[in-house]
Design a protein around this motif. Structure first.
Motif, PDB file in Angstrom:
ATOM      1  N   THR A   1       0.835  -1.208   0.000  1.00 31.64           N
ATOM      2  CA  THR A   1       0.000   0.000   0.000  1.00 31.64           C
ATOM      3  C   THR A   1       0.869   1.258   0.000  1.00 31.64           C
ATOM      4  N   ALA A   2       1.892   1.272   0.842  1.00 36.55           N
ATOM      5  CA  ALA A   2       2.793   2.430   0.906  1.00 36.55           C
ATOM      6  C   ALA A   2       3.551   2.602  -0.411  1.00 36.55           C
ATOM      7  N   LEU A   3       4.041   1.499  -0.980  1.00 34.60           N
ATOM      8  CA  LEU A   3       4.758   1.565  -2.249  1.00 34.60           C
ATOM      9  C   LEU A   3       3.824   2.016  -3.374  1.00 34.60           C
ATOM     10  N   THR A   4       2.577   1.557  -3.332  1.00 38.59           N
ATOM     11  CA  THR A   4       1.599   1.963  -4.341  1.00 38.59           C
ATOM     12  C   THR A   4       1.390   3.468  -4.294  1.00 38.59           C
ATOM     13  N   SER A   5       1.267   4.007  -3.109  1.00 32.36           N
ATOM     14  CA  SER A   5       1.067   5.443  -2.946  1.00 32.36           C
ATOM     15  C   SER A   5       2.250   6.237  -3.506  1.00 32.36           C
ATOM     16  N   ARG A   6       3.471   5.814  -3.157  1.00 25.95           N
ATOM     17  CA  ARG A   6       4.666   6.517  -3.651  1.00 25.95           C
ATOM     18  C   ARG A   6       4.808   6.371  -5.170  1.00 25.95           C
ATOM     19  N   PHE A   7       4.541   5.167  -5.680  1.00 22.98           N
ATOM     20  CA  PHE A   7       4.634   4.892  -7.111  1.00 22.98           C
ATOM     21  C   PHE A   7       3.639   5.771  -7.865  1.00 22.98           C
ATOM     22  N   LEU A   8       2.404   5.819  -7.396  1.00 29.07           N
ATOM     23  CA  LEU A   8       1.374   6.614  -8.035  1.00 29.07           C
ATOM     24  C   LEU A   8       1.731   8.100  -8.018  1.00 29.07           C
ATOM     25  N   GLN A   9       2.228   8.600  -6.897  1.00 20.66           N
ATOM     26  CA  GLN A   9       2.623  10.011  -6.799  1.00 20.66           C
ATOM     27  C   GLN A   9       3.721  10.345  -7.799  1.00 20.66           C
ATOM     28  N   ARG A  10       4.729   9.453  -7.903  1.00 21.10           N
ATOM     29  CA  ARG A  10       5.828   9.671  -8.842  1.00 21.10           C
ATOM     30  C   ARG A  10       5.315   9.668 -10.283  1.00 21.10           C
ATOM     31  N   LYS A  11       4.423   8.739 -10.599  1.00 18.70           N
ATOM     32  CA  LYS A  11       3.892   8.649 -11.961  1.00 18.70           C
ATOM     33  C   LYS A  11       3.034   9.861 -12.300  1.00 18.70           C
ATOM     34  N   LEU A  12       2.276  10.375 -11.339  1.00 19.96           N
ATOM     35  CA  LEU A  12       1.480  11.579 -11.573  1.00 19.96           C
ATOM     36  C   LEU A  12       2.378  12.781 -11.829  1.00 19.96           C
ATOM     37  N   GLU A  13       3.487  12.880 -11.093  1.00 22.69           N
ATOM     38  CA  GLU A  13       4.446  13.964 -11.317  1.00 22.69           C
ATOM     39  C   GLU A  13       5.076  13.846 -12.706  1.00 22.69           C
ATOM     40  N   GLU A  14       5.419  12.615 -13.102  1.00 26.27           N
ATOM     41  CA  GLU A  14       5.979  12.390 -14.437  1.00 26.27           C
ATOM     42  C   GLU A  14       4.956  12.761 -15.503  1.00 26.27           C
ATOM     43  N   TYR A  15       3.708  12.407 -15.279  1.00 28.81           N
ATOM     44  CA  TYR A  15       2.629  12.717 -16.212  1.00 28.81           C
ATOM     45  C   TYR A  15       2.468  14.231 -16.372  1.00 28.81           C
ATOM     46  N   ASP A  16       2.455  14.945 -15.248  1.00 32.71           N
ATOM     47  CA  ASP A  16       2.319  16.408 -15.296  1.00 32.71           C
ATOM     48  C   ASP A  16       3.471  17.037 -16.059  1.00 32.71           C
ATOM     49  N   ALA A  17       4.698  16.552 -15.811  1.00 36.25           N
ATOM     50  CA  ALA A  17       5.872  17.093 -16.505  1.00 36.25           C
ATOM     51  C   ALA A  17       5.794  16.793 -18.000  1.00 36.25           C
ATOM     52  N   LEU A  18       5.391  15.604 -18.354  1.00 42.16           N
ATOM     53  CA  LEU A  18       5.274  15.222 -19.756  1.00 42.16           C
ATOM     54  C   LEU A  18       4.175  16.026 -20.454  1.00 42.16           C
ATOM     55  N   LYS A  19       3.069  16.224 -19.765  1.00 43.68           N
ATOM     56  CA  LYS A  19       1.964  17.007 -20.311  1.00 43.68           C
ATOM     57  C   LYS A  19       2.418  18.447 -20.578  1.00 43.68           C
ATOM     58  N   ALA A  20       3.153  19.041 -19.644  1.00 43.61           N
ATOM     59  CA  ALA A  20       3.657  20.406 -19.821  1.00 43.61           C
ATOM     60  C   ALA A  20       4.628  20.471 -20.999  1.00 43.61           C
ATOM     61  N   GLU A  21       5.474  19.460 -21.144  1.00 47.65           N
ATOM     62  CA  GLU A  21       6.423  19.436 -22.257  1.00 47.65           C
ATOM     63  C   GLU A  21       5.687  19.310 -23.591  1.00 47.65           C
ATOM     64  N   ILE A  22       4.656  18.493 -23.652  1.00 45.76           N
ATOM     65  CA  ILE A  22       3.868  18.338 -24.875  1.00 45.76           C
ATOM     66  C   ILE A  22       3.191  19.650 -25.241  1.00 45.76           C
ATOM     67  N   GLU A  23       2.608  20.314 -24.251  1.00 43.31           N
ATOM     68  CA  GLU A  23       1.955  21.603 -24.506  1.00 43.31           C
ATOM     69  C   GLU A  23       2.960  22.632 -25.022  1.00 43.31           C
ATOM     70  N   SER A  24       4.148  22.636 -24.468  1.00 42.38           N
ATOM     71  CA  SER A  24       5.191  23.563 -24.910  1.00 42.38           C
ATOM     72  C   SER A  24       5.595  23.264 -26.356  1.00 42.38           C
ATOM     73  N   LEU A  25       5.739  22.006 -26.695  1.00 46.76           N
ATOM     74  CA  LEU A  25       6.107  21.626 -28.066  1.00 46.76           C
ATOM     75  C   LEU A  25       4.999  21.988 -29.047  1.00 46.76           C
ATOM     76  N   GLN A  26       3.750  21.801 -28.626  1.00 48.02           N
ATOM     77  CA  GLN A  26       2.633  22.170 -29.491  1.00 48.02           C
ATOM     78  C   GLN A  26       2.618  23.683 -29.738  1.00 48.02           C
ATOM     79  N   GLU A  27       2.898  24.475 -28.702  1.00 50.70           N
ATOM     80  CA  GLU A  27       2.964  25.928 -28.857  1.00 50.70           C
ATOM     81  C   GLU A  27       4.092  26.311 -29.815  1.00 50.70           C
ATOM     82  N   ASP A  28       5.244  25.643 -29.684  1.00 49.79           N
ATOM     83  CA  ASP A  28       6.367  25.919 -30.588  1.00 49.79           C
ATOM     84  C   ASP A  28       5.974  25.638 -32.035  1.00 49.79           C
ATOM     85  N   LEU A  29       5.271  24.529 -32.257  1.00 51.35           N
ATOM     86  CA  LEU A  29       4.836  24.193 -33.614  1.00 51.35           C
ATOM     87  C   LEU A  29       3.850  25.231 -34.150  1.00 51.35           C
ATOM     88  N   GLU A  30       2.926  25.644 -33.305  1.00 51.96           N
ATOM     89  CA  GLU A  30       1.942  26.645 -33.729  1.00 51.96           C
ATOM     90  C   GLU A  30       2.625  27.969 -34.056  1.00 51.96           C
TER      91      GLU A  30
END
Length: 125
Positions: free
Chosen positions: A82-111
């Protein structure tokens, strides 16, 4: 902040506990294939989990000729999962947010690039 190596070790423990929670009779070889890690690494991790009281290893007969093992999570193992699941999920959500921000930045550059027309040609002399 834990090191990259510690995060990888936590991920392996989490994935092993998760797989065994759903299938306690899973073999070490199957765990190794599923996780993409060596059989020795799986054996080491299982031994470590058993030493910490998070996993019980029980013998059972798979056939007339071979003994197999069942890996049963203890209450301590369930709590660790349970504890590992919580930490794993938090890390993956942070990675997701960072990846989402990078994608948005790349889309803006293309536009912006599309608004400016084609890129100028570089000539060599």
């Amino acid at each position: 902040m834990s090191s990259h190596r510690e995060q990888l070790q936590q991920d392996v423990r989490f994935r092993i506990l998760r797989l065994l929670d759903g299938n306690p009779q899973m073999s070490q070889r199957a765990l190794s294939r599923e996780l993409g890690i060596s059989l020795g690494a799986v054996n080491y991790c299982l031994s470590s989990l058993a030493e910490k009281g998070q996993l019980k290893i029980r013998n059972f007969r798979a056939s007339n000729k071979k003994l197999r093992y069942a890996y049963v999570l203890t209450p301590k193992g369930v709590a660790e999962k349970t504890a590992l699941t919580s930490r794993f999920l938090q890390r993956k959500l942070e990675e997701y947010d960072a990846l989402k921000a990078e994608i948005e930045s790349l889309q803006e550059d293309l536009e912006l690039g599309a608004d400016m027309g084609p890129a100028p040609q570089v000539t060599q002399k």
